[in-house]
Design a protein around this motif. Structure first.
Motif, short mmCIF file in Angstrom:
data_model
loop_
_atom_site.label_atom_id
_atom_site.label_comp_id
_atom_site.label_asym_id
_atom_site.label_seq_id
_atom_site.Cartn_x
_atom_site.Cartn_y
_atom_site.Cartn_z
N LYS A 286 0.84 -1.19 0.00
CA LYS A 286 0.00 0.00 0.00
C LYS A 286 0.88 1.25 0.00
O LYS A 286 1.75 1.41 0.86
N GLU A 288 0.75 5.31 0.27
CA GLU A 288 -0.07 6.45 0.66
C GLU A 288 0.72 7.73 0.42
O GLU A 288 1.67 8.04 1.14
N ILE A 319 -3.56 10.32 -1.79
CA ILE A 319 -4.09 9.15 -2.49
C ILE A 319 -3.45 7.90 -1.91
O ILE A 319 -2.26 7.89 -1.58
N ILE A 321 -2.94 3.82 -2.82
CA ILE A 321 -3.02 2.91 -3.96
C ILE A 321 -2.14 1.70 -3.70
O ILE A 321 -1.11 1.81 -3.02
N ALA A 347 -7.26 5.24 -7.17
CA ALA A 347 -6.83 3.97 -6.61
C ALA A 347 -7.11 2.79 -7.52
O ALA A 347 -6.47 1.75 -7.41
N ARG A 369 -6.08 -4.05 -5.20
CA ARG A 369 -6.96 -3.62 -4.12
C ARG A 369 -6.25 -3.85 -2.78
O ARG A 369 -5.70 -4.91 -2.52
#
Length: 370
Positions: A286, A288, A319, A321, A347, A369
């Motif tokens: 992830k 950020e 964001i 993603i 995303a 995801r």
């Protein structure tokens, strides 16, 4: 046929051509390598019916001729001979056996007639051009990691080589597996304009990378069904993938306005570190992004979690993603710059990864995801 040559001179082309020869085949001749001796040279040729490679070395040719012998056997014989030795190769009168001698060692190897050896070189290749081998190698190296291994979409199992027309014609290489896309380009060399777009198979790409490790030029000749690369005494001829490559331009996003600039090496190392706790191969990391920084994290139900931050030149809206850690490593590894730009839209949208002030390489990565 009878000849003598240095062991080292024979071993190098044998090792290269032996990789092309099929190890398991129901056609015995395909396990063999074709030897042709004439005019002070030995020419070696191997094929798997989809690809053909030829190399030549200097030799003392006493009797010219041609024969085929098992490639793996001849390679092993040459490999196990002492350094600095000489090897003699002689074919018996009826062409059924080859005697290989070096020092006190003598081998008799079963041979097959050269007339049975397949020839891929037939047919016209109307389009041809020449370019520095290093330039073509760069196009290949920067895209080959994205070649698909999914056999059902066979048309993605290679690199799409074509000329993209525009104000400046570009010789362009593209590869994609549906999760990431790599496009590299260089100014089109003279003669490349008008060439058909072709898909060079994955196995051919692997051999081509080895062959292009030189400072010389490579001559490229092709048709819509076949392509040939020539560097000095080495020639690689290959069938092309018969299929239509998808319109990759539709995959390249145009409106990604959330742009971060990062240190490429630092990003690669940080991504690799946080992925250590991942319990699954290819688990998402992830990212950020916030003003001036990016945080990378992985949470694993089995192994725990990891978190790391680094500086980033980023001034857009925050964001979050997710990206496949393995894909991020491969994309960053294909770049040769100190800095990298990451351009995002959202995303769930494709992300652009590139080098600042250099549009010769463009990478597209689909998010995961998280």
């Amino acid at each position: 046929m009878k000849l003598t040559l240095d062991r080292a001179a024979l071993l190098k082309p044998l090792a290269a051509l032996n990789r092309i020869v099929e190890k398991r085949t129901t056609i015995p001749i395909l396990s063999n390598i074709l030897l042709k001796a004439a005019d002070g040279r030995l020419t070696l040729q191997a094929t798997d019916l989809d690809m053909e490679a030829t190399a030549g070395v200097a030799a003392e040719v006493e009797t010219p001729g041609a024969i085929t012998v098992p490639s793996a056997t001849l390679h092993d014989i040459a490999r196990k001979m002492p350094d600095g030795g000489r090897i003699s190769i002689e074919v018996n009168a009826d062409g059924t056996r080859v005697t290989v001698k070096s020092g006190r060692s003598r081998f008799h190897v079963v041979a097959l007639p050269p007339a049975d050896f397949p020839d891929l070189s037939a047919g016209e290749l109307p389009h041809s051009f020449s370019m520095p081998a290093k330039s073509l190698a760069r196009l290949i190296e920067q895209t080959r990691f994205a070649i698909s291994t999914e056999e059902t979409r066979y048309y993605l199992n290679g690199i799409y080589l074509h000329v993209a027309e525009g104000e400046t014609p570009w010789l362009t290489a593209v590869a994609t597996d549906g999760h990431r896309l790599a496009r590299a380009r260089a100014p089109a060399p003279e003669g490349a304009a008008g060439m058909p777009g072709v898909i060079v198979p994955r196995k051919t790409v692997g051999e081509l990378v080895r062959m292009l490790d030189t400072t010389g030029d490579v001559a490229v000749s092709l048709s819509s069904a076949k392509i040939r690369f020539t560097i000095g005494d080495e020639v690689l001829t290959s069938k092309l993938i018969d299929g239509t490559y998808p319109d990759y331009l539709r995959v390249i996003p145009q409106g990604n306005d959330k742009i971060a600039t990062l240190d490429r090496e630092a990003m690669a190392q940080a991504t690799d570190r946080v992925a250590t706790v991942s319990s699954e191969r290819g688990r998402a990391v992830k990212f950020e992004f916030e003003t001036g920084r990016v945080a990378m994290s992985v949470t694993s139900p089995d192994n725990g979690d990891a978190h790391e931050e680094m500086e980033a030149d980023y001034a857009a809206d925050p964001i979050a993603i997710g990206f496949n850690a393995k894909y991020v490593a491969e994309l960053l590894g294909s770049l040769d710059s100190d800095k990298v730009t990451v351009a995002m839209a959202g995303a769930g949208s494709p992300t652009l990864i590139a080098t600042p002030d250099d549009d010769s390489l463009l990478l597209v990565l689909m998010p995961m995801r998280v």
